[in-house]
Write an enzyme that holds these catalytic residues in place. Structure first.
Site, PDB file in Angstrom:
ATOM      1  N   GLU A  68       7.258  -8.931  -5.633  1.00  0.00           N
ATOM      2  CA  GLU A  68       7.820  -8.399  -4.582  1.00  0.00           C
ATOM      3  C   GLU A  68       7.629  -9.880  -4.165  1.00  0.00           C
ATOM      4  O   GLU A  68       6.440 -10.214  -4.005  1.00  0.00           O
ATOM      5  CB  GLU A  68       6.474  -7.509  -3.163  1.00  0.00           C
ATOM      6  CG  GLU A  68       6.351  -6.453  -4.250  1.00  0.00           C
ATOM      7  CD  GLU A  68       4.750  -6.070  -4.070  1.00  0.00           C
ATOM      8  OE1 GLU A  68       4.386  -5.770  -2.622  1.00  0.00           O
ATOM      9  OE2 GLU A  68       3.872  -5.190  -5.124  1.00  0.00           O
TER      10      GLU A  68
ATOM     11  N   HIS B  95      10.127  -3.163  -2.163  1.00  0.00           N
ATOM     12  CA  HIS B  95       9.200  -3.023  -3.415  1.00  0.00           C
ATOM     13  C   HIS B  95       9.083  -2.406  -4.348  1.00  0.00           C
ATOM     14  O   HIS B  95       8.525  -1.089  -4.854  1.00  0.00           O
ATOM     15  CB  HIS B  95       8.049  -1.860  -2.355  1.00  0.00           C
ATOM     16  CG  HIS B  95       6.748  -1.736  -2.680  1.00  0.00           C
ATOM     17  ND1 HIS B  95       6.649  -1.569  -4.344  1.00  0.00           N
ATOM     18  CD2 HIS B  95       5.173  -2.531  -2.064  1.00  0.00           C
ATOM     19  CE1 HIS B  95       4.718  -1.456  -4.264  1.00  0.00           C
ATOM     20  NE2 HIS B  95       4.615  -2.246  -3.183  1.00  0.00           N
TER      21      HIS B  95
ATOM     22  N   HIS C 154       0.642  -3.817   3.952  1.00  0.00           N
ATOM     23  CA  HIS C 154       2.223  -2.957   4.138  1.00  0.00           C
ATOM     24  C   HIS C 154       3.031  -2.461   5.504  1.00  0.00           C
ATOM     25  O   HIS C 154       3.799  -1.718   6.014  1.00  0.00           O
ATOM     26  CB  HIS C 154       2.565  -1.441   3.174  1.00  0.00           C
ATOM     27  CG  HIS C 154       2.908  -2.784   1.580  1.00  0.00           C
ATOM     28  ND1 HIS C 154       3.012  -4.323   1.606  1.00  0.00           N
ATOM     29  CD2 HIS C 154       2.257  -1.931   0.324  1.00  0.00           C
ATOM     30  CE1 HIS C 154       3.004  -4.132   0.316  1.00  0.00           C
ATOM     31  NE2 HIS C 154       2.794  -3.521  -0.171  1.00  0.00           N
TER      32      HIS C 154
END
Ligand SMILES: *[C@@H]1O[C@H](CO)[C@@H](O)[C@H](O)[C@H]1NC(C)=O
Ligand SMILES: *[C@@H]1O[C@H](CO)[C@@H](O)[C@H](O)[C@H]1NC(C)=O
Ligand SMILES: *[C@@H]1O[C@H](CO)[C@@H](O)[C@H](O)[C@H]1NC(C)=O
Length: 355
Positions: A320, A189, A117
């Site tokens: 996502e 997210h 991420h």
């Protein structure tokens, strides 16, 4: 006062005016609401984060369907990516490295040897600028510098959230590469629990995912590079199934954390539908990107959220939409490289209804 002094005085005055002239110039954490009727969403500029979304059930009773924290300041400590925009590259990059046009780039690993991420300080860990805020929409922007977390090139990033119809939330993510070719893969997210953020686990929610294949991973959740049919696996949600129906078969994994290859590729298409029987709420996601990471909050444990409610594993699901994980190291995956002057475009539409 000489000319130089006067110039300095004027620029200090201008700076003070711009600092006190509202949200776009302020460096402070803010909370921003957008709404249409009783459909209301709240955001913070920390991570361009969705902090709440109020949606009616089949009887008209409202509930907040997004997990989050009681105070906006707690988002600065978050390690679960609650509601935020993740990037520059969402999901994992194996070995925290890649090569573009013969140039090798080393990133800062933040999960074993891999990058997750966007790294230690990803897009979810920075203040974004509010560039527009109207009754039913808000836009954020962020300038990511050349070399940030090891990524090449300056990148202008923006995300716009808009209520485009009753109970329809549109999310548009854009990223323009200014001077070097770079991978870009943004993801929104939010942890959804359409029964209400404090209603317990999502195992009895019924989900349908319009992906006939998935990208299996190794023990560190890095894709092997294969595309495999969901047929005959616990990953098959082509027909509606409860989330809990086969989750025990995933052991030793703690639940779902897998990228689906969405049917329909890069067209705008329906990616997933979730139904919560108790409330009657239905949530549908459409997107123009080729992948969807389905995650069942496996690592959320004892996290104290809004109203003091404590979130546990499986207390929400994440949808996502994104490119495939570690795409930059798999030439057979759809490319995520954005070249100078080009713009990355990722659209999501969440539609809520009731049955
Ligand atoms: C929310 O708005 C819808 C549509 O106008 C209405 O049916 C519902 O009763 C409202 N719910 C509440 C709690 O106000
Ligand atoms: C962040 O975490 C630290 C360490 O647990 C704690 O002392 C601090 O109060 C937290 N800050 C916020 C805003 O929650
Ligand atoms: C969560 O809380 C329970 C009860 O207090 C405790 O037994 C458990 O060790 C905690 N787990 C984690 C990961 O903090």
């Amino acid at each position: 006062m000489n000319k130089k002094m006067a110039g300095l005085f004027i620029s200090i005055m201008m700076m003070m005016i711009s600092l006190s002239s509202g949200s776009s110039a302020s460096k402070a954490l803010g909370v921003y609401e957008v709404k249409r009727g009783n459909f209301s969403a709240k955001f913070t500029n920390w991570g361009a984060t969705l902090i709440s979304l109020l949606v009616p059930d089949r009887y008209g009773n409202m509930a907040d369907v997004a997990l989050g924290y009681q105070s906006v300041y707690e988002y600065t400590n978050d390690t679960s990516y609650f509601g935020s925009i993740v990037g520059r590259v969402a999901n994992r990059i194996g070995g925290a490295q890649f090569t573009i046009d013969g140039i090798h780039y080393k990133l800062k690993p933040n999960e074993k040897n891999n990058m997750l991420h966007g790294g230690v300080i990803g897009f979810s860990d920075v203040l974004w600028k509010v560039t527009k805020h109207e009754s039913d929409r808000i836009s954020f922007s962020y300038h990511s510098c050349d070399g940030e977390e090891g990524f090449p090139g300056d990148l202008e990033v923006s995300v716009s959230y808009a209520i485009v119809a009753p109970y329809v939330l549109s999310i548009r993510m854009r990223a323009k590469s200014l001077n070097k070719a770079t991978p870009v893969n943004l993801a929104q997210h939010t942890y959804w629990n359409i029964g209400g953020h404090n209603s317990g686990d999502v195992l009895s929610d019924v989900i349908q995912i319009y992906g006939s294949q998935y990208t299996p991973t190794d023990d560190n959740l890095i894709p092997t590079g294969k595309l495999v049919s969901v047929k005959g696996t616990p990953y098959d949600f082509l027909e509606p199934q409860t989330i809990g129906s086969r989750i025990a078969q995933l052991l030793p994994l703690r639940g779902y954390d897998m990228n689906y290859v969405l049917d329909g590729g890069k067209k705008m298409k329906l990616a997933a539908r979730v139904y919560n029987e108790k409330s009657g709420r239905v949530m549908e996601l459409s997107t123009n990107v080729p992948g969807l990471q389905f995650y069942t909050a496996n690592y959320v444990q004892n996290v104290t959220g809004k109203g003091g409610f404590v979130y546990q594993p499986h207390s929400a699901l994440c949808l996502e939409s994104q490119g495939f994980p570690d795409s930059v190291n798999h030439p057979n995956f759809p490319s995520q490289i954005v070249r100078p002057g080009k713009t990355y475009k990722h659209n999501m539409v969440f539609t809520f209804s009731t049955r």
